[in-house]
Write an enzyme that holds these catalytic residues in place. Sequence first.
Site, short mmCIF file in Angstrom:
data_model
loop_
_atom_site.label_atom_id
_atom_site.label_comp_id
_atom_site.label_asym_id
_atom_site.label_seq_id
_atom_site.Cartn_x
_atom_site.Cartn_y
_atom_site.Cartn_z
N ARG A 191 43.29 34.77 34.90
CA ARG A 191 43.76 36.14 35.18
C ARG A 191 43.17 36.67 36.49
NH1 ARG A 191 41.73 41.03 36.41
NH2 ARG A 191 40.09 40.75 34.86
N ASP A 192 41.89 37.00 36.48
CA ASP A 192 41.27 37.61 37.66
C ASP A 192 41.31 36.65 38.84
OD1 ASP A 192 39.96 39.51 39.14
OD2 ASP A 192 37.97 39.00 38.41
N HIS A 235 30.16 41.12 35.49
CA HIS A 235 31.30 40.47 36.15
C HIS A 235 31.04 40.49 37.66
CE1 HIS A 235 35.87 39.98 36.35
NE2 HIS A 235 35.56 40.26 37.60
N HIS A 266 31.36 39.06 41.58
CA HIS A 266 32.10 38.31 42.59
C HIS A 266 31.09 37.81 43.63
CE1 HIS A 266 36.52 39.44 41.82
NE2 HIS A 266 35.83 39.72 40.74
N CYS A 272 39.29 37.58 47.81
CA CYS A 272 38.97 39.00 47.97
C CYS A 272 40.04 39.58 48.87
CB CYS A 272 37.59 39.17 48.61
SG CYS A 272 37.26 40.85 49.14
N ASN A 328 35.43 35.22 42.27
CA ASN A 328 34.50 35.40 41.16
C ASN A 328 33.39 34.35 41.26
OD1 ASN A 328 35.79 37.28 38.86
ND2 ASN A 328 37.42 36.21 39.91
#
Length: 301
Positions: A15-16, A207, A209, A240, A249
């Site tokens: 997803r991310d 979470h 990055h 990004c 991530n």
Amino acid sequence: MVLPKQVKIVEVGPRDGLQNETQILSADDKVRLIDQLSLSGFKAIEIGSFVRPDRIPPLADTEQVAQRIQRLPGINYSALVPNAKGLARAKVAGLQSVAIFMSATNAHNLKNTNRTTAQALAMYPELVQQALAEGMQVRAYLSTVFGCPYEGEVKPQQVLPLVQQLLAMGVYEVSLGDTIGVSNPLAVQRTLEYLLEHVAADKLALHFHDTRGTALANVLAGLQMGITTFDAAIGGLGGCPYAPGAAGNVSTEDLVYMLHGMDIATGIDLDRLVSINHYLSERFQRRLMSRYALTRPGLRI
Ligand code: ZN
């Protein structure tokens, strides 16, 4: 140094990760990716998003993906839902777990979702109630907790009431995001010191990055503060949007490598992750951002 013995990793790559990649994976590739992740030992995998398909084209086929993956018992498969329509789609797709999302800063929330943080806080309680009434579990993502591209520094005093309101809605956990990868271990420690005076550590996830190379150091700061749930993406997927070519991530492979080296159990098979990394690298026709995987170029399982 007191560290937890066991950590839960929430794999957010499908997803991310994929939502921020310019190259779009086919539904077949996504199903294969998620099925391989399922076999790797994760207890939680975020498989996609039920936002409007035109807003995030790489995830437009989440229904199809959700219906085709092989769901193994004991794994929490979830997807993002922005509103009642998204929740209805998650239900049709047979998901038992969803995630809501908002930013800690108003400017980012407006840019990202077209609503203010106040509007998000006003509409989410009903959505969470609906999801809980359907027997679903609900997680919340809070973005820009450690810095905002529009508002700059973010204070923990600004974050706490949002975390508390999200938890009061009935979400089981709030994932605190360093969305643009600007944080550092001291800032993570200070933010957590403040939040943990009011919120239990097992209600929070982190979470990070790796935009500026600080993600693993930030994880260590989180571990030292007693946090035991971390989001990560296979191959460091995610990029990004503000810095083309930048890391995304924190890479799951690097995180698992570090944790296992510190005798912290994750239940995850690192060799299998490397194998998935190689598969994705072929698909994307580039090396993905995992330092550990680069040290195992020949591994095939
Ligand atoms: Zn993220």
